[in-house]
Motif scaffolding. Structure first.
Motif, mmCIF file in Angstrom:
data_model
loop_
_atom_site.group_PDB
_atom_site.id
_atom_site.type_symbol
_atom_site.label_atom_id
_atom_site.label_comp_id
_atom_site.label_asym_id
_atom_site.label_seq_id
_atom_site.Cartn_x
_atom_site.Cartn_y
_atom_site.Cartn_z
ATOM 1 N N VAL A 79 -1.411 -3.609 6.079
ATOM 2 C CA VAL A 79 -0.690 -3.208 4.873
ATOM 3 C C VAL A 79 -0.367 -4.469 4.071
ATOM 4 O O VAL A 79 0.226 -5.409 4.604
ATOM 5 C CB VAL A 79 0.610 -2.470 5.228
ATOM 6 N N PRO A 80 -0.759 -4.544 2.805
ATOM 7 C CA PRO A 80 -0.448 -5.728 1.997
ATOM 8 C C PRO A 80 1.059 -5.998 1.961
ATOM 9 O O PRO A 80 1.879 -5.072 2.010
ATOM 10 C CB PRO A 80 -0.990 -5.363 0.616
ATOM 11 N N LYS A 81 1.414 -7.286 1.882
ATOM 12 C CA LYS A 81 2.802 -7.720 2.021
ATOM 13 C C LYS A 81 3.743 -7.037 1.043
ATOM 14 O O LYS A 81 4.801 -6.526 1.439
ATOM 15 C CB LYS A 81 2.885 -9.239 1.852
ATOM 16 N N ASP A 82 3.394 -7.000 -0.243
ATOM 17 C CA ASP A 82 4.295 -6.405 -1.232
ATOM 18 C C ASP A 82 4.510 -4.921 -0.973
ATOM 19 O O ASP A 82 5.616 -4.403 -1.135
ATOM 20 C CB ASP A 82 3.737 -6.604 -2.646
ATOM 21 N N ALA A 83 3.447 -4.225 -0.572
ATOM 22 C CA ALA A 83 3.558 -2.798 -0.279
ATOM 23 C C ALA A 83 4.417 -2.549 0.952
ATOM 24 O O ALA A 83 5.245 -1.634 0.980
ATOM 25 C CB ALA A 83 2.163 -2.207 -0.081
ATOM 26 N N GLU A 84 4.241 -3.392 1.971
ATOM 27 C CA GLU A 84 5.032 -3.228 3.203
ATOM 28 C C GLU A 84 6.503 -3.522 2.942
ATOM 29 O O GLU A 84 7.386 -2.808 3.434
ATOM 30 C CB GLU A 84 4.471 -4.150 4.280
ATOM 31 N N GLU A 85 6.796 -4.555 2.178
ATOM 32 C CA GLU A 85 8.186 -4.918 1.905
ATOM 33 C C GLU A 85 8.894 -3.845 1.083
ATOM 34 O O GLU A 85 10.082 -3.587 1.274
ATOM 35 C CB GLU A 85 8.246 -6.264 1.188
ATOM 36 N N TRP A 86 8.181 -3.208 0.170
ATOM 37 C CA TRP A 86 8.799 -2.182 -0.681
ATOM 38 C C TRP A 86 9.012 -0.869 0.071
ATOM 39 O O TRP A 86 9.986 -0.165 -0.151
ATOM 40 C CB TRP A 86 7.929 -1.939 -1.912
ATOM 41 N N THR A 87 8.081 -0.528 0.980
ATOM 42 C CA THR A 87 8.095 0.809 1.589
ATOM 43 C C THR A 87 8.394 0.839 3.083
ATOM 44 O O THR A 87 8.793 1.869 3.609
ATOM 45 C CB THR A 87 6.733 1.486 1.387
ATOM 46 N N GLY A 88 8.155 -0.262 3.784
ATOM 47 C CA GLY A 88 8.255 -0.245 5.239
ATOM 48 C C GLY A 88 7.096 0.468 5.908
ATOM 49 O O GLY A 88 7.129 0.743 7.114
ATOM 50 N N ALA A 89 6.044 0.753 5.172
ATOM 51 C CA ALA A 89 4.900 1.502 5.701
ATOM 52 C C ALA A 89 4.140 0.695 6.741
ATOM 53 O O ALA A 89 3.973 -0.517 6.604
ATOM 54 C CB ALA A 89 3.970 1.902 4.564
ATOM 55 N N LYS A 90 3.662 1.388 7.768
ATOM 56 C CA LYS A 90 2.851 0.764 8.812
ATOM 57 C C LYS A 90 1.365 1.054 8.634
ATOM 58 O O LYS A 90 0.533 0.520 9.372
ATOM 59 C CB LYS A 90 3.309 1.251 10.184
ATOM 60 N N GLY A 91 1.035 1.907 7.669
ATOM 61 C CA GLY A 91 -0.354 2.234 7.383
ATOM 62 C C GLY A 91 -0.503 2.595 5.918
ATOM 63 O O GLY A 91 0.488 2.684 5.182
ATOM 64 N N LEU A 92 -1.743 2.793 5.500
ATOM 65 C CA LEU A 92 -2.035 3.092 4.099
ATOM 66 C C LEU A 92 -2.595 4.504 3.967
ATOM 67 O O LEU A 92 -3.286 4.999 4.850
ATOM 68 C CB LEU A 92 -3.038 2.081 3.542
ATOM 69 N N TRP A 93 -2.270 5.124 2.834
ATOM 70 C CA TRP A 93 -2.642 6.509 2.593
ATOM 71 C C TRP A 93 -3.563 6.644 1.383
ATOM 72 O O TRP A 93 -3.580 5.808 0.487
ATOM 73 C CB TRP A 93 -1.395 7.356 2.293
ATOM 74 N N ALA A 94 -4.255 7.780 1.352
ATOM 75 C CA ALA A 94 -4.863 8.366 0.161
ATOM 76 C C ALA A 94 -5.531 7.352 -0.760
ATOM 77 O O ALA A 94 -5.093 7.146 -1.885
ATOM 78 C CB ALA A 94 -3.791 9.155 -0.609
ATOM 79 N N PRO A 95 -6.624 6.740 -0.310
ATOM 80 C CA PRO A 95 -7.291 5.738 -1.144
ATOM 81 C C PRO A 95 -8.111 6.368 -2.263
ATOM 82 O O PRO A 95 -8.381 7.575 -2.273
ATOM 83 C CB PRO A 95 -8.207 5.024 -0.152
ATOM 84 N N GLU A 96 -8.517 5.544 -3.183
ATOM 85 C CA GLU A 96 -9.479 5.884 -4.222
ATOM 86 C C GLU A 96 -10.431 4.704 -4.367
ATOM 87 O O GLU A 96 -10.009 3.551 -4.235
ATOM 88 C CB GLU A 96 -8.765 6.150 -5.543
ATOM 89 N N ILE A 97 -11.702 4.989 -4.620
ATOM 90 C CA ILE A 97 -12.687 3.922 -4.755
ATOM 91 C C ILE A 97 -13.501 4.170 -6.027
ATOM 92 O O ILE A 97 -14.061 5.251 -6.231
ATOM 93 C CB ILE A 97 -13.604 3.838 -3.504
ATOM 94 N N VAL A 98 -13.523 3.176 -6.917
ATOM 95 C CA VAL A 98 -14.273 3.262 -8.170
ATOM 96 C C VAL A 98 -14.938 1.915 -8.431
ATOM 97 O O VAL A 98 -14.625 0.916 -7.776
ATOM 98 C CB VAL A 98 -13.370 3.639 -9.370
ATOM 99 N N LYS A 99 -15.826 1.907 -9.427
ATOM 100 C CA LYS A 99 -16.507 0.671 -9.795
ATOM 101 C C LYS A 99 -16.371 0.467 -11.291
ATOM 102 O O LYS A 99 -16.724 1.336 -12.083
ATOM 103 C CB LYS A 99 -17.985 0.741 -9.397
ATOM 104 N N TYR A 100 -15.808 -0.680 -11.676
ATOM 105 C CA TYR A 100 -15.771 -1.097 -13.066
ATOM 106 C C TYR A 100 -16.714 -2.298 -13.193
ATOM 107 O O TYR A 100 -16.493 -3.330 -12.553
ATOM 108 C CB TYR A 100 -14.373 -1.531 -13.505
#
Length: 431
Positions: A79-100
């Motif tokens: 889990v990226p540091k900023d996301a973990e510090e804000w949420t306390g999450a131990k895993g990541l949810w619901a991704p999206e993948i696109v190409k620009y």
């Protein structure tokens, strides 16, 4: 073309794969996002698995036929540091993948179940399989603050090929805001515009938004999931002439309408169901949509009826009614192509499922005998596989197509249609 030897056999509840990710195939897929890159199809999905502690980083799988899937790895190490510090999450949810341009952008969500202290971030890579470099926050929400819950991002492109992010879950509803494809982040930071919401009486249970534009009908289609992901998840749809809404269902009900009975809003396409030859499935939902040339597919997770802790990846073909509504096949994709069905082959025994808007746990199939003499139950051929099924005092118009009967492991036919009142019917020929 359906080639039986290329179709994988279902092997449910297989605990021998738990410690070997290379054998996961369609096991443990949750909240899948699908994309085609070259000759490969890729699915990115939530950090979720049965029987063990989830590893963080977003799961990646690939396939060349939408049936046989192989493990690639994870997009991130943790889990990226900023996301973990804000949420306390131990895993990541619901991704999206696109190409620009030449860069792949993977959006992810961090949160904890039932909380709104949430975080949508984005990471980039020069190759779809990674490694990905985190770019940090796209949008975040604060616990108990009125407004959207910052999870479940989907990037949708308008008719001018400009990207937008639709996102949100339960609590404050679903929102859409424009993306700057030079940065992958919001063009103007903020929650954007509300496009869907449900009433507190059903715990405001709407999530997993996905918008796709169909140029044939010149509509944007908003797919959403209602209710509990553990038991009665179901897929609904509404459409709009503008990507920012309003999104209206078959009866022209606005998806933000919370005055109507909650199940009356949104055209229900698929919920839990059971054909007589198998145990069936429950809680299909959190779908993405793949447009592959002229074909459309819905990609979603689903739970096994006998043990709902096991969740799997399903890919199903979408057909479109003549009045511009999507319908989802009751059988998974198995390589079938659009071929003209001989109406004589459609006469015989069928199983019919009424997709009940108020019964979301599991709709059971009823046997139906289709005859060729315009007596009781029969088809009216409308050409190009479009037919009307006449059943006593009811008429259902839709499409017949070839399929693979996954319950009986044989070729067959399916029917997808809706009646004049906006109720969807799904059927399979069994004899």
């Amino acid at each position: 073309m359906i080639i039986p030897e290329k179709i994988p056999k279902d092997k449910l509840f297989d605990e021998t794969v738990l410690d070997n990710e290379s054998l996961w195939t369609t096991n443990f897929v949750h909240d899948p996002a699908i994309i085609k890159d070259g000759n490969w199809y890729y699915v990115f999905s939530t950090d979720a698995q049965f029987g063990q502690t989830d590893k963080a980083g977003i799961q990646i799988r690939k396939s060349q036929d939408l049936m046989n899937w192989q493990w690639v790895g994870r997009a991130l190490d943790d889990v990226p540091k900023d996301a973990e510090e804000w949420t306390g999450a131990k895993g990541l949810w619901a991704p999206e993948i696109v190409k620009y341009g030449n860069t792949y952008y993977m959006y992810y969500a961090a949160s904890q179940f039932g909380k709104t202290q949430s975080f949508i971030g984005v990471a980039t890579s020069d190759t779809i399989e990674g490694p990905y470099t985190d770019l940090g926050e796209v949008f975040k929400s604060r616990q108990d603050e009125e407004g959207p819950n910052a999870i479940d991002a989907n990037i949708c492109f308008d008719k001018d090929e400009e990207p937008w992010m639709v996102y949100g879950s339960f609590f404050g509803g679903l929102y859409v805001n424009k993306i700057n494809q030079e940065t992958g982040k919001l063009l103007k930071y903020g929650r954007g515009k509300l496009i869907a919401k449900r009433h507190e009486s059903v715990e405001r249970a709407i999530e997993g938004p996905y918008i796709v534009y169909n140029p044939e009908f010149d509509y944007y289609y908003l797919f959403v999931s209602y209710d509990s992901l553990f038991s009665d998840y179901n897929i609904r749809v509404a459409r709009s002439k503008s990507i920012e809404g309003p999104y209206l269902d078959f009866h022209d009900n606005d998806m933000t309408n919370t005055t109507l009975p909650p199940n009356d809003v949104g055209l229900k396409l698929l919920g839990g169901y059971k054909f007589n030859a198998g145990d069936g499935w429950v809680a299909p939902g959190h779908n993405s949509v793949l447009k592959d040339n002229d074909d459309y597919y819905v990609c979603h997770h689903v739970r096994a009826e006998k043990n709902k802790r096991w969740h799997y990846l399903h890919i199903r073909k979408i057909i479109w009614t003549k009045d511009g509504w999507p319908l989802i096949s009751p059988e998974r994709f198995a390589g079938e192509q659009d071929v003209t069905v001989n109406m004589a082959d459609s006469i015989g025994e069928w199983e019919l499922i009424r997709v009940d808007k108020n019964e979301n746990e599991q709709n059971h199939a009823l046997k139906l005998k289709i005859q060729d003499d315009n007596h009781e139950n029969y088809w009216i051929d409308l050409s190009d596989n479009y037919v009307t099924l006449v059943m006593k005092n009811k008429e259902v118009t839709g499409v017949i197509s070839e399929c693979w009967d996954w319950e009986k492991e044989q070729k067959s036919y399916v029917f997808m249609g809706k009646d004049l009142y906006g109720t969807v019917y799904l059927a399979k020929k069994i004899g």
